[in-house]
Design a protein around this motif. Sequence first.
Motif, mmCIF file in Angstrom:
data_model
loop_
_atom_site.group_PDB
_atom_site.id
_atom_site.type_symbol
_atom_site.label_atom_id
_atom_site.label_comp_id
_atom_site.label_asym_id
_atom_site.label_seq_id
_atom_site.Cartn_x
_atom_site.Cartn_y
_atom_site.Cartn_z
ATOM 1 N N PHE A 195 11.619 -4.029 -9.332
ATOM 2 C CA PHE A 195 12.451 -4.470 -8.312
ATOM 3 C C PHE A 195 13.126 -5.727 -8.489
ATOM 4 C CE2 PHE A 195 8.774 -2.119 -6.342
ATOM 5 C CZ PHE A 195 9.184 -0.870 -6.610
ATOM 6 N N ALA A 196 13.228 -6.028 -9.587
ATOM 7 C CA ALA A 196 13.254 -7.716 -9.958
ATOM 8 C C ALA A 196 14.740 -8.281 -9.188
ATOM 9 C CB ALA A 196 13.189 -8.064 -11.483
ATOM 10 N N ASP A 197 15.524 -7.605 -9.183
ATOM 11 C CA ASP A 197 16.761 -8.319 -8.424
ATOM 12 C C ASP A 197 17.026 -8.265 -7.169
ATOM 13 O OD1 ASP A 197 17.421 -5.739 -8.387
ATOM 14 O OD2 ASP A 197 19.448 -5.767 -9.385
ATOM 15 N N GLY A 198 15.738 -7.549 -6.425
ATOM 16 C CA GLY A 198 15.715 -7.352 -4.773
ATOM 17 C C GLY A 198 15.188 -8.790 -4.476
ATOM 18 N N THR A 199 15.400 -9.464 -3.222
ATOM 19 C CA THR A 199 15.008 -10.515 -2.443
ATOM 20 C C THR A 199 14.321 -10.045 -1.096
ATOM 21 O OG1 THR A 199 16.932 -10.994 -1.644
ATOM 22 C CG2 THR A 199 16.565 -11.943 -3.522
ATOM 23 N N LEU A 200 13.032 -10.438 -0.712
ATOM 24 C CA LEU A 200 12.639 -10.174 0.370
ATOM 25 C C LEU A 200 11.741 -11.414 0.822
ATOM 26 C CD1 LEU A 200 9.409 -8.021 -0.456
ATOM 27 C CD2 LEU A 200 10.590 -9.382 -2.071
ATOM 28 N N ASN A 201 10.881 -11.229 1.869
ATOM 29 C CA ASN A 201 9.958 -12.208 2.298
ATOM 30 C C ASN A 201 8.657 -11.334 2.941
ATOM 31 O OD1 ASN A 201 8.403 -13.835 4.530
ATOM 32 N ND2 ASN A 201 9.281 -15.299 3.059
ATOM 33 N N VAL A 202 7.642 -11.751 2.439
ATOM 34 C CA VAL A 202 6.454 -10.847 2.838
ATOM 35 C C VAL A 202 5.744 -11.108 3.990
ATOM 36 C CG1 VAL A 202 4.007 -10.440 2.101
ATOM 37 C CG2 VAL A 202 5.539 -10.705 0.130
ATOM 38 N N SER A 203 6.065 -12.224 4.681
ATOM 39 C CA SER A 203 5.523 -12.448 5.990
ATOM 40 C C SER A 203 6.805 -11.858 6.977
ATOM 41 C CB SER A 203 5.322 -14.016 6.183
ATOM 42 O OG SER A 203 6.060 -14.486 7.137
ATOM 43 N N TYR A 204 7.895 -11.844 6.442
ATOM 44 C CA TYR A 204 8.970 -11.213 7.357
ATOM 45 C C TYR A 204 8.455 -9.827 7.500
ATOM 46 C CZ TYR A 204 13.092 -8.890 8.931
ATOM 47 O OH TYR A 204 14.059 -8.293 9.636
ATOM 48 N N ASN A 205 8.257 -9.141 6.433
ATOM 49 C CA ASN A 205 8.012 -7.729 6.473
ATOM 50 C C ASN A 205 6.891 -7.526 7.377
ATOM 51 O OD1 ASN A 205 8.888 -5.522 4.353
ATOM 52 N ND2 ASN A 205 9.549 -7.705 3.582
ATOM 53 N N CYS A 206 5.852 -8.437 7.283
ATOM 54 C CA CYS A 206 4.412 -8.108 7.971
ATOM 55 C C CYS A 206 4.627 -8.622 9.481
ATOM 56 C CB CYS A 206 3.237 -8.967 7.733
ATOM 57 S SG CYS A 206 2.935 -8.479 5.823
ATOM 58 N N LEU A 236 3.523 -5.927 -2.141
ATOM 59 C CA LEU A 236 3.530 -5.418 -0.845
ATOM 60 C C LEU A 236 3.812 -4.044 -0.650
ATOM 61 C CD1 LEU A 236 3.850 -6.432 1.933
ATOM 62 C CD2 LEU A 236 6.285 -6.600 1.908
ATOM 63 N N LEU A 237 4.460 -3.503 -1.431
ATOM 64 C CA LEU A 237 4.751 -1.792 -1.523
ATOM 65 C C LEU A 237 3.186 -1.290 -1.661
ATOM 66 C CD1 LEU A 237 6.168 0.900 -1.568
ATOM 67 C CD2 LEU A 237 6.586 0.409 -4.134
ATOM 68 N N HIS A 238 2.542 -1.488 -2.458
ATOM 69 C CA HIS A 238 1.388 -0.836 -2.723
ATOM 70 C C HIS A 238 0.495 -0.964 -1.651
ATOM 71 C CE1 HIS A 238 -0.468 2.106 -5.296
ATOM 72 N NE2 HIS A 238 -1.661 1.379 -5.586
ATOM 73 N N ALA A 239 0.266 -2.249 -1.202
ATOM 74 C CA ALA A 239 -0.515 -2.674 -0.083
ATOM 75 C C ALA A 239 -0.271 -1.799 1.253
ATOM 76 C CB ALA A 239 -0.476 -4.200 0.088
ATOM 77 N N ALA A 240 1.141 -1.778 1.359
ATOM 78 C CA ALA A 240 1.654 -0.925 2.594
ATOM 79 C C ALA A 240 1.289 0.426 2.408
ATOM 80 C CB ALA A 240 3.117 -1.181 2.871
ATOM 81 N N LEU A 241 1.572 1.103 1.062
ATOM 82 C CA LEU A 241 1.684 2.430 0.912
ATOM 83 C C LEU A 241 0.167 3.100 1.016
ATOM 84 C CD1 LEU A 241 3.216 5.034 0.128
ATOM 85 C CD2 LEU A 241 2.817 4.282 -2.382
ATOM 86 N N THR A 242 -0.665 2.285 0.109
ATOM 87 C CA THR A 242 -2.036 2.657 0.189
ATOM 88 C C THR A 242 -2.933 2.735 1.423
ATOM 89 O OG1 THR A 242 -2.714 0.425 -0.577
ATOM 90 C CG2 THR A 242 -2.552 2.294 -2.262
ATOM 91 N N THR A 243 -2.318 1.687 2.160
ATOM 92 C CA THR A 243 -3.032 1.623 3.750
ATOM 93 C C THR A 243 -2.488 2.794 4.323
ATOM 94 O OG1 THR A 243 -2.829 -0.965 3.572
ATOM 95 C CG2 THR A 243 -3.322 0.107 5.765
ATOM 96 N N PRO A 273 -2.432 -3.662 6.690
ATOM 97 C CA PRO A 273 -2.332 -3.184 7.955
ATOM 98 C C PRO A 273 -1.236 -4.004 8.482
ATOM 99 C CG PRO A 273 -4.609 -3.973 7.311
ATOM 100 C CD PRO A 273 -3.763 -4.275 6.095
ATOM 101 N N LEU A 274 -0.725 -5.361 8.407
ATOM 102 C CA LEU A 274 0.149 -6.089 8.981
ATOM 103 C C LEU A 274 1.575 -5.426 8.549
ATOM 104 C CD1 LEU A 274 -1.132 -9.684 8.820
ATOM 105 C CD2 LEU A 274 -1.255 -8.221 10.804
ATOM 106 N N ALA A 275 1.708 -4.897 7.505
ATOM 107 C CA ALA A 275 2.808 -4.442 6.814
ATOM 108 C C ALA A 275 3.132 -3.245 7.561
ATOM 109 C CB ALA A 275 2.970 -4.475 5.454
ATOM 110 N N LEU A 276 2.121 -2.643 8.160
ATOM 111 C CA LEU A 276 2.240 -1.295 8.732
ATOM 112 C C LEU A 276 2.394 -1.458 10.263
ATOM 113 C CD1 LEU A 276 0.094 1.077 6.877
ATOM 114 C CD2 LEU A 276 2.640 0.766 6.472
ATOM 115 N N GLY A 277 2.189 -2.632 10.898
ATOM 116 C CA GLY A 277 2.127 -2.685 12.066
ATOM 117 C C GLY A 277 1.015 -2.191 12.900
#
Length: 640
Positions: free
Chosen positions: A56-67, A268-275, A306-310
């Motif tokens: 996903f290299a040309d995507g931008t994000l912030n992990v804390s925003y997501n969580c 972040l994807l795998h952290a959220a998906l596996t949780t 867990p935070l990424a999933l709320g």
Amino acid sequence: MEDAHVCGMAAYDKLVAEADADPSGYWSRLARELVSWKTPFTKGLDDSQAPFFQWFADGTLNVSYNCLDRQVERGLGDKTAIIFESDDGTVSRVSYSDMLARTCRLANVLRARGVKKGDRVVIYMSMSVEGVVAMQACARIGATHSVVFGGFSAQSLRDRIEGAGAVMVITADHQLRGGKQLPLKAIVDEAIALGGCDAVADVIVYRRTGGAVAWEPSRDRWMHEEMQAQPPTCEPEWVGAEHPLFILYTSGSTGKPKGVQHASGGYLLHAALTTKWSFDMKPDDVFWCTADIGWVTGHTYIAYGPLALGATQVVFEGVPTYPDAGRFWKMIQDHQVSVFYTAPTAIRSLIKLAEADATVHPKRYDLSSLRILGSVGEPINPAAWAWYHQHIGGGRCPIVDTFWQTESGGHLITPLPGATPLVPGSCTLPFPGITAAIVDEYGNDVPHGQGGILVIKTPWPSMIRTIWGDPERFKSSYFPAELKGCYLAGDGAIRDPLTGYFTITGRIDDVLNVSGHRMGTMEIESALVAKTDLVAEAAVVGRPDDTTGEAICAFVVLKGARPTGEEATRIANELRNWVAAQIGPIAKPKDIRFGDNLPKTRSGKILRRLLRSIANGEAITQDTSTLENPAVLEQLAQKN
Ligand code: WTA
């Protein structure tokens, strides 16, 4: 479990088929569903620089925003993010809005102190809300954190601060564990005094106990004072998906611990998906992962997933045996925990204690809130599995035996609770999209039923990106030429001939697993020979242990005469304490044996296999005729 996220084996098979047909498309679909992007990515996998894969290299994000922000925007601001239970039993609840405000304040402190995107920050804290906030604050401003487990010594901490080139250390005055106050800040002071940490401009100190600490006014700042001076909002730093979210040092078979570097988006994807899938996480669940944030399990399944999933989760400061060995069960009851994730070593020791003392037996507690149990860190033996299933899960909760590693970022092989039929002692089948296989030493598949080397054949989003500062070591450790581009996990495994289920048979390198803590034999050997006034030579091997899984056994040749009797006991204890000071108490050898020499071939190679047999108390069946010095075997068989 008709409402499971992945319900039934047909659903599992469908996901596997989707991933097989188009791996990049499969992971991209999920990355769009589970992660919020500032700039959407246009490409999933980029393998043009293999084995340095990018996702996903040309995507931008912030992990804390997501969580955090994302949960507040979804209307979950008042939902409890963390139920914190301190060592002494005090409980506090932190909502998602609170977490966001605290993270923003601390992120502003970091920025105000000059920490910039890409700078490294070492976090040396015990289990606390502030520890999670510190990780999130780094993510918010694009600083790369490196959490060091609070049980590591000043020397180990120094090595990691220097290795990461950290500009800041975040710590606490003290930590509380099992009713005892243990220093943290003093160890940071000691680590910095050892030298090599010149880049560290600030030490931010969370006041946990208020106990006395030494203070260096030009460098040390109280976290609460700095945070009070900052506003509770902070614009996130939008980073590329490949931006390094964290470095986590872990043991390898050779040399010093290596800094496993993870990216932001794929991790972040795998952290959220596996949780979500492995624990079948639902909005009303109360999740509790008992790991420490100093290990990868605490990163993925406390600080991020867990935070990424709320979700709502329990964070626990203390130890399972204080004030008594019923603590875990009482906390499950008190907080109505529904998904509980712990390590086999904890289960095994609690079985022993519960069987010895009926007052701490789990049957005295109401554990009916539980619906899913998890296990991580080492193989779970069928007896411990059965007890966990019956006494904790009441016979009704699936146990997900999750196999993974620091390098994998998240689960690799695990049952999915609403889909996979369970077999005690087996981690069952690969997570959908993970191409786990068993090969021989040339990278060829071995038939089911035959043991071999566990590999992952194709890249996945949360995989290690490199070893910090050592790309060559990354390539040779994980992608050795013989394995034809497969990722080498470092474990042996075997598949069931009928079901194809995986059973992990243990590390195939010189990495030990003691109470689920990963340690290199070389690190312990180096620590022992660093005691230059006493030790001439040392070799370390593991041997099976009923409680800790593996135990550390050290064979030592002293510079002086081989000690016996009380003197041997005294020196053995001195060496144990020395290793604890060099690495940390978790690295203390259980057995120390002294010999006039170590068993070596005529060419001088130490015969480790022989040492393993001796450590195990086994009769020596190997041919010892090529040994330079067969007489030492008898000496080394004696325990101290
Ligand atoms: C071992 C911890 C069997 C394995 C998440 C692996 C396991 C190492 C399991 C990684 C399991 C972890 N069954 N063995 N369910 N989970 N291991 O990096 O040897 O601290 O390679 O990551 O632990 O340890 P690490």
